[in-house]
Enzyme design. Structure first.
Site, PDB file in Angstrom:
ATOM      1  N   HIS A 188       3.616   6.662  -6.882  1.00 14.52           N
ATOM      2  CA  HIS A 188       2.937   7.875  -7.351  1.00 14.52           C
ATOM      3  C   HIS A 188       3.892   9.066  -7.253  1.00 14.52           C
ATOM      4  O   HIS A 188       3.934   9.930  -8.145  1.00 14.52           O
ATOM      5  CB  HIS A 188       1.689   8.101  -6.496  1.00 14.52           C
ATOM      6  N   HIS A 207       1.760   4.412  -2.926  1.00 15.44           N
ATOM      7  CA  HIS A 207       1.872   5.871  -2.784  1.00 15.44           C
ATOM      8  C   HIS A 207       3.255   6.345  -3.246  1.00 15.44           C
ATOM      9  O   HIS A 207       3.382   7.365  -3.928  1.00 15.44           O
ATOM     10  CB  HIS A 207       1.703   6.277  -1.315  1.00 15.44           C
ATOM     11  N   HIS A 211       0.836  -1.208   0.000  1.00 12.98           N
ATOM     12  CA  HIS A 211       0.000   0.000   0.000  1.00 12.98           C
ATOM     13  C   HIS A 211       0.871   1.259   0.000  1.00 12.98           C
ATOM     14  O   HIS A 211       0.714   2.148  -0.852  1.00 12.98           O
ATOM     15  CB  HIS A 211      -0.905  -0.025   1.233  1.00 12.98           C
ATOM     16  N   GLU A 212       1.787   1.334   0.954  1.00 14.22           N
ATOM     17  CA  GLU A 212       2.625   2.544   1.056  1.00 14.22           C
ATOM     18  C   GLU A 212       3.546   2.669  -0.147  1.00 14.22           C
ATOM     19  O   GLU A 212       3.848   3.773  -0.603  1.00 14.22           O
ATOM     20  CB  GLU A 212       3.424   2.542   2.364  1.00 14.22           C
TER      21      GLU A 212
END
Length: 672
Positions: A472, A469, A465-466
């Site tokens: 991105h 990010h 999940h992290e």
């Protein structure tokens, strides 16, 4: 030359950790604020006609050094804080807020921005430039540029108070979390808990110069206890302590702060022309209005509630077999784990040896390589703020792309949870593409003298999940820093993170890295199959939990007036009633430690986790239909990642997927 910026003689001008003394921060901030104000003065005092280049672009590139030093300081205050840093934060926050207000309420500057905005038809702006112009103008209006002097002063004071009070909220939660620990001296009280976890508790005790075992409210300590401890009374004691964080009437109590923060937000929204804070926030989101958010949350609630009720009934049957007639929330995790083991013969402890942290990290790095051509090389010559931090140079097809800092283990000075952040934004200027510096911070179990750090499957998905990010941020390729990386609409920001979690459940990918840390044995097919089957385990419960947070958040930011005659606890119970699956405990409340909305950026935005789940389920369905490593689709997804906030997010999504996201994709994934 500023005392801090002199120190950036590091590879890629990386943050010079270890070379900055705490007492240097305050003078550095004051100096850099002056420099930033001088840049603004230069824009305002320019006697040439106002143009896109000498106003909008000049403003977009201003204050870079101040941003970098702010990022370093506030990231440290989250990941490696101290009493001294917290004190500096209390002094610095109002100064920065005042500086921000001074810019956003500068009439002469806004006059020039408005002139360019009103005459935009005469400029040949590309899509990104047009977005920058629109966002700049709107940002000033939303920050009070059209207010009279008296109201501008009011807004400035409100912003300063909000800044200080939200900082205090977070400090109280951290202090309250650290203040509690349970010292256990009889090993039988740890019945049911795996030996590896007991060993962690023993090491915690040793660090505190105590005999026996110590359990804390830090996630890697608390969650395993609630999952495995057979001692129901101790589970209750720990759960009560966790539920009383900043809610015990003591020094770190946040109840009054919540009311003060919400009142200030309401005043701010009304001052700049909005009915309430939710309307103010949502104007700048994909969802656009509280009505649409409430409709979205209630639709999911209606669809998910029957599944959640059914799941809880199953757990109650298990608890009854143990003689428990009145199952409580503190029994949930324990019996959910029992049921999971019964249904799938799967528990975290037997999976953990297959997920040593280094292998999971290699897997996520490898996935980024396969999809986007990225490689990661550890650098030992780049400063870091703690010995446990690692720094990687990221390259794309051999060309430098980014720095990535990873910080995985809990410490006294680190706040709970997991997050991605950045030390430096990406942007292009004068023919140079200035690349970003990105950081991932987590709280995984530390290695012990006998074992490496072994992750639960949930922690595996957290790392993915992290890292989503982080991708991105790292893939960013825009002209302007304010539109770069994760600078997107807030209900779009969770798409890349939640999207990447999907890979953790794909057998062909799992087999590449889920290997026993001692034997090298690949995770057996039957266990991989069970991981896949268990993907939606307790999905109804988890959905209602998230919807409860989302509804509470939206009600706080649309109905703040009700808090004049109600306690925080009464308000919370009223607006989470529809999603509550267990009896409410009058001694506990989650709002006083709900940092996402009272300290982080999720005010009137917590719904965005579920909103983004619709996006990520739909996006991954596209990959599934065409091959999860499909290079053409990966190339289209890379465009979405690299575009940051340069386009409307729905347009970006449709360019990638070919259509708008369908809520059915989420419902199909969640409930079949």
């Amino acid at each position: 030359m500023n005392i801090l910026t002199e120190k950036f003689n590091t590879p890629y001008h990386a943050a010079p950790f270890g070379n900055i003394k705490n007492e240097e921060y305050l003078p550095a901030f004051k100096d850099l604020i002056q420099k930033s104000e001088a840049e603004i003065d230069a824009i305002v005092n320019n006697t040439e006609e106002a143009t896109f280049e000498n106003v909008i672009e000049a403003l977009a590139y201003s204050g870079e050094q101040l941003d970098i030093v702010s990022n370093i300081f506030f990231n440290l205050n989250s990941a490696e804080t101290s009493d001294e840093l917290q004190q500096i934060a209390q002094e610095v926050s109002p100064i920065l807020t005042e500086h921000s207000s001074k810019i956003s309420q500068n009439e002469a500057l806004f006059g020039k921005i408005k002139k360019v905005y009103d005459e935009k038809e005469k400029y040949s702006l590309n899509e990104e430039q047009e977005m920058l112009l629109n966002e700049t103008y709107k940002g000033f209006v939303r920050s009070g540029a059209l207010l009279n002097e008296e109201d501008k002063e009011k807004l400035k004071k409100i912003n300063m108070d909000l800044s200080l009070k939200s900082l205090q909220f977070g400090q109280n939660v951290l202090a309250s979390t650290n203040a509690y620990f349970k010292h256990i001296t009889h090993k039988e009280e740890l019945a049911g808990i795996p030996e590896a976890i007991i060993e962690q508790y023993a090491e915690e005790a040793k660090e505190r110069n105590l005999e026996g075992w110590v359990v804390t409210l830090q996630y890697p300590s608390y969650i395993p206890f609630m999952t495995y401890a057979e001692n129901r009374e101790l589970r209750k004691e720990l759960a009560l302590a966790n539920g009383k964080k900043s809610f015990d009437g003591g020094e770190y109590d946040n109840q009054n702060l919540i009311k003060e923060l919400l009142t200030l937000k309401q005043q701010k929204a009304q001052l700049v022309g909005y009915k309430d804070y939710a309307n103010y926030v949502l104007e700048e989101r994909m969802a656009k209005s509280p009505v649409k958010v409430f409709d979205f949350l209630h639709e999911l609630l209606t669809r998910a509630k029957p599944y959640a009720d059914q799941e809880i009934e199953e757990l109650k049957s298990l608890a009854k077999a143990d003689g428990i007639e009145d199952m409580q929330s503190y029994d949930h995790t324990f019996y959910a784990e029992k049921l999971r083991k019964q249904k799938f013969d799967l528990n975290d402890e037997e999976l953990k040896p297959y997920f040593p942290l280094n292998q999971v990290q290699d897997a996520v790095f490898g996935l980024a390589g396969k999809l986007f051509g990225l490689t990661f090389e550890e650098r030992n010559d780049i400063p870091k703020y703690h010995e446990e931090v690692k720094v990687y140079e990221v390259k794309e097809n051999g060309t430098y792309k980014s720095l990535l800092y990873v910080d995985y283990f809990p410490r006294k000075g680190k706040r709970a949870g997991a997050w991605m952040t950045s030390y430096k934004n990406q942007y292009k200027q004068n023919g140079e593409n200035s690349r970003p510096h990105i950081s991932i911070v987590c709280n995984f179990s530390k290695p012990t003298k006998d074992t490496p750090s072994l992750l639960t499957f949930q922690e595996v998905t957290t790392l993915f999940h992290e890292f989503g990010h982080a991708l991105h941020g790292m893939m960013a390729d825009t002209q302007y820093p304010g539109l770069s990386g994760t600078s997107v609409k807030w209900d779009f920001v969770e798409l890349p993170s939640q999207f990447l979690e999907n890979f953790c459940y794909e057998p062909e990918f799992l087999k590449t890295f889920a290997k026993h840390y001692k034997t090298g044995e690949i995770l057996p097919d039957d266990k991989i199959e069970k991981i896949e089957q268990s993907k939606n385990f307790m999905e109804g419960y988890q959905t209602l939990r998230q919807l409860g947070f989302g509804l509470l958040d939206m009600n706080y930011h649309t109905k703040v007036g009700e808090l004049e005659s109600e306690t925080v606890k009464e308000f919370e119970d009223k607006y989470t009633k529809a999603t509550a699956l267990y009896p409410v405990n009058q001694e506990t409340a989650m709002s006083p430690s709900f940092s996402h909305i009272f300290q982080g950026g999720y005010s009137a935005g917590y719904y965005s986790y579920k909103w983004a789940e619709v996006l990520d389920a739909d996006a991954f369905q596209y990959f599934k239909e065409n091959g999860i490593f499909n290079p053409e689709i990966a190339a289209k997804y890379k465009i979405l990642l690299s575009s940051g906030g340069t386009k409307n997010p729905m347009e970006l999504y449709k360019n990638f997927r070919g259509s708008e996201p369908k809520v059915e994709s989420l419902l199909k994934r969640a409930f079949g």
